[in-house]
Design a protein around this motif. Structure first.
Motif, PDB file in Angstrom:
ATOM      1  N   PRO A   1      10.738  43.399  41.533  1.00 55.23           N
ATOM      2  CA  PRO A   1      11.717  44.453  41.860  1.00 55.23           C
ATOM      3  C   PRO A   1      13.059  44.268  41.159  1.00 55.23           C
ATOM      4  N   LEU A   2      13.516  43.029  40.989  1.00 59.48           N
ATOM      5  CA  LEU A   2      14.782  42.817  40.290  1.00 59.48           C
ATOM      6  C   LEU A   2      14.686  43.208  38.813  1.00 59.48           C
ATOM      7  N   LEU A   3      13.524  42.971  38.204  1.00 57.04           N
ATOM      8  CA  LEU A   3      13.358  43.286  36.794  1.00 57.04           C
ATOM      9  C   LEU A   3      13.377  44.785  36.521  1.00 57.04           C
ATOM     10  N   VAL A   4      12.912  45.580  37.491  1.00 55.34           N
ATOM     11  CA  VAL A   4      12.848  47.029  37.275  1.00 55.34           C
ATOM     12  C   VAL A   4      14.015  47.742  37.945  1.00 55.34           C
TER      13      VAL A   4
ATOM     14  N   PHE B   1       0.324  48.289  26.622  1.00 56.72           N
ATOM     15  CA  PHE B   1      -0.977  48.948  26.688  1.00 56.72           C
ATOM     16  C   PHE B   1      -1.064  49.993  27.799  1.00 56.72           C
ATOM     17  N   LEU B   2      -0.374  49.783  28.924  1.00 53.09           N
ATOM     18  CA  LEU B   2      -0.425  50.785  29.982  1.00 53.09           C
ATOM     19  C   LEU B   2       0.203  52.103  29.521  1.00 53.09           C
ATOM     20  N   ALA B   3       1.333  52.005  28.841  1.00 52.23           N
ATOM     21  CA  ALA B   3       1.980  53.211  28.327  1.00 52.23           C
ATOM     22  C   ALA B   3       1.101  53.909  27.300  1.00 52.23           C
ATOM     23  N   SER B   4       0.375  53.118  26.491  1.00 52.60           N
ATOM     24  CA  SER B   4      -0.488  53.703  25.463  1.00 52.60           C
ATOM     25  C   SER B   4      -1.746  54.319  26.064  1.00 52.60           C
TER      26      SER B   4
ATOM     27  N   ALA C   1       5.723  39.343  36.072  1.00 55.14           N
ATOM     28  CA  ALA C   1       6.434  40.607  36.252  1.00 55.14           C
ATOM     29  C   ALA C   1       6.945  41.158  34.925  1.00 55.14           C
ATOM     30  N   VAL C   2       7.473  40.282  34.052  1.00 55.63           N
ATOM     31  CA  VAL C   2       7.969  40.720  32.739  1.00 55.63           C
ATOM     32  C   VAL C   2       6.832  41.310  31.912  1.00 55.63           C
ATOM     33  N   VAL C   3       5.690  40.632  31.886  1.00 52.58           N
ATOM     34  CA  VAL C   3       4.559  41.081  31.077  1.00 52.58           C
ATOM     35  C   VAL C   3       4.091  42.455  31.533  1.00 52.58           C
ATOM     36  N   TRP C   4       3.931  42.643  32.841  1.00 52.57           N
ATOM     37  CA  TRP C   4       3.411  43.918  33.331  1.00 52.57           C
ATOM     38  C   TRP C   4       4.459  45.020  33.267  1.00 52.57           C
ATOM     39  N   ARG C   5       5.724  44.684  33.403  1.00 51.21           N
ATOM     40  CA  ARG C   5       6.763  45.700  33.214  1.00 51.21           C
ATOM     41  C   ARG C   5       6.766  46.192  31.774  1.00 51.21           C
ATOM     42  N   ASP C   6       6.688  45.260  30.834  1.00 52.03           N
ATOM     43  CA  ASP C   6       6.654  45.645  29.420  1.00 52.03           C
ATOM     44  C   ASP C   6       5.380  46.412  29.082  1.00 52.03           C
TER      45      ASP C   6
ATOM     46  N   ALA D   1       5.394  50.105  40.270  1.00 47.38           N
ATOM     47  CA  ALA D   1       3.934  50.104  40.389  1.00 47.38           C
ATOM     48  C   ALA D   1       3.321  49.117  39.406  1.00 47.38           C
ATOM     49  N   ALA D   2       3.922  49.019  38.211  1.00 48.85           N
ATOM     50  CA  ALA D   2       3.401  48.100  37.197  1.00 48.85           C
ATOM     51  C   ALA D   2       3.554  46.649  37.626  1.00 48.85           C
ATOM     52  N   VAL D   3       4.716  46.277  38.162  1.00 45.09           N
ATOM     53  CA  VAL D   3       4.897  44.886  38.593  1.00 45.09           C
ATOM     54  C   VAL D   3       4.051  44.594  39.837  1.00 45.09           C
ATOM     55  N   SER D   4       3.736  45.632  40.616  1.00 44.37           N
ATOM     56  CA  SER D   4       2.805  45.438  41.740  1.00 44.37           C
ATOM     57  C   SER D   4       1.410  45.140  41.215  1.00 44.37           C
ATOM     58  N   LEU D   5       1.008  45.812  40.135  1.00 43.30           N
ATOM     59  CA  LEU D   5      -0.262  45.492  39.491  1.00 43.30           C
ATOM     60  C   LEU D   5      -0.258  44.053  38.985  1.00 43.30           C
ATOM     61  N   GLY D   6       0.897  43.627  38.484  1.00 50.62           N
ATOM     62  CA  GLY D   6       1.011  42.239  38.048  1.00 50.62           C
ATOM     63  C   GLY D   6       0.833  41.263  39.195  1.00 50.62           C
ATOM     64  N   GLU D   7       1.372  41.603  40.366  1.00 51.10           N
ATOM     65  CA  GLU D   7       1.199  40.753  41.545  1.00 51.10           C
ATOM     66  C   GLU D   7      -0.259  40.713  41.979  1.00 51.10           C
ATOM     67  N   ILE D   8      -0.947  41.859  41.868  1.00 58.00           N
ATOM     68  CA  ILE D   8      -2.384  41.891  42.170  1.00 58.00           C
ATOM     69  C   ILE D   8      -3.144  40.987  41.207  1.00 58.00           C
TER      70      ILE D   8
END
Length: 293
Positions: free
Chosen positions: A235-238, A144-147, A133-138, A161-168
């Motif tokens: 969800p807690l991280l975001v 890279f997602l922001a870029s 979750a931390v990696v995908w939130r960042d 949505a980003a941490v959901s992608l991390g869960e996927i």
């Protein structure tokens, strides 16, 4: 001795009773351990949920019976959190099943490299959910997602949505392994018979492969749906102060450990447990399939 033409010799089979008893004999130790480790926390949660108990004022604790449940079931914020959790579950599981099935088809052809590939596809699942979750939130905020997508400003919904992608990303490997186990059950004779009958690739997929893989899809869907429904790390991280979007586990965490309302938080956890049980039963009934022989 030659048997009469009109008589059939009875086939030998074990009575249903002994077979059923043998099954329960194997299950009994696991059931005892499961009850031993869950009875106390669930019982305590039920007892605590029927009281008004706040750590900020523990002397004012009193019994309220079902008042906490009435407050939860009539609270729009709670049901919005449940809806948010279910939306995330549907999206995450749907993408994981599609990607997992595609990976399973590819992995089946890598028979020589299978000992290596089965480790590689499970590596993301071996990572802690918090790390993922931390990696995908960042990645969505400064990475890279922001870029790639030129995300100038990222809000809570984008981060969720980003941490959901991390869960996927984390769970697709285990889904692929489960579906690959189902794919290996497709008989080559059954597949050859479908080809001989002139079935197209889509027809073979729809009428031969998917029906045989039904149990594997059922296991993967139920497992990942229930796992994603209770996810709390991302969800807690975001979470942001004053945010409008919450998942159900996140709302329980905030009520219990931020507002210190232990009684109301326990009632929420009991309601969430009941909803999870209903969801599990519905998934089992929905994916109750007969295997193709």
């Amino acid at each position: 001795m030659k048997k009469p033409a009109g008589l059939k010799m009875p086939a030998f089979s074990l009575p249903a009773g002994p077979r059923s008893l043998a099954g329960w004999t194997w299950l009994a130790p696991a059931m005892v351990v499961l009850l031993a480790i869950t009875a106390w926390p669930i019982g305590r949660a039920l007892w605590l949920s029927m009281s008004s108990y706040s750590l900020t004022n523990p002397e004012a604790r009193k019994s309220v019976v079902f008042d906490n449940y009435a407050e939860i079931l009539t609270n729009k914020t709670w049901w919005f959190a449940i809806a948010t959790s279910l939306i995330i579950v549907v999206l995450v599981v749907a993408v994981q099943l599609a990607l997992g099935f595609a990976f399973a088809l590819v992995l089946r052809r890598l028979s020589i490299l299978w000992p290596v590939t089965r480790v590689l596809v499970l590596l993301p699942f071996a990572l802690a959910s918090f790390v993922t979750a931390v990696v995908w939130r960042d990645a969505a905020t400064t990475g890279f997602l922001a870029s790639w997508f030129r995300l100038d400003s990222v809000g809570q919904l984008d981060q969720l949505a980003a941490v959901s992608l991390g869960e996927i990303w984390r769970g697709t490997g285990i889904v692929a392994v489960i579906l690959l186990a189902g794919l290996t059950q497709v008989s080559s004779r059954l597949h050859a018979a479908a080809v001989a009958d002139g079935a197209t690739g889509w027809q073979r997929l729809q009428r031969v492969i998917l029906p045989v893989m039904g149990p594997a899809f059922a296991v993967a869907t139920a497992y990942r749906a229930l796992d994603a429904f209770r996810a709390i790390e991302g969800p807690l991280l975001v979470d942001e102060p004053g945010a409008d979007v919450h998942t159900a586990p996140q709302l329980i965490w905030d009520t219990t450990f931020s507002s210190f309302e232990l009684g109301l938080g326990a009632a929420m956890s009991v309601v969430l447990l009941a909803i999870t049980a209903v969801l599990g039963v519905l998934l089992v009934q929905l994916f109750r399939v007969r295997r193709v022989v």
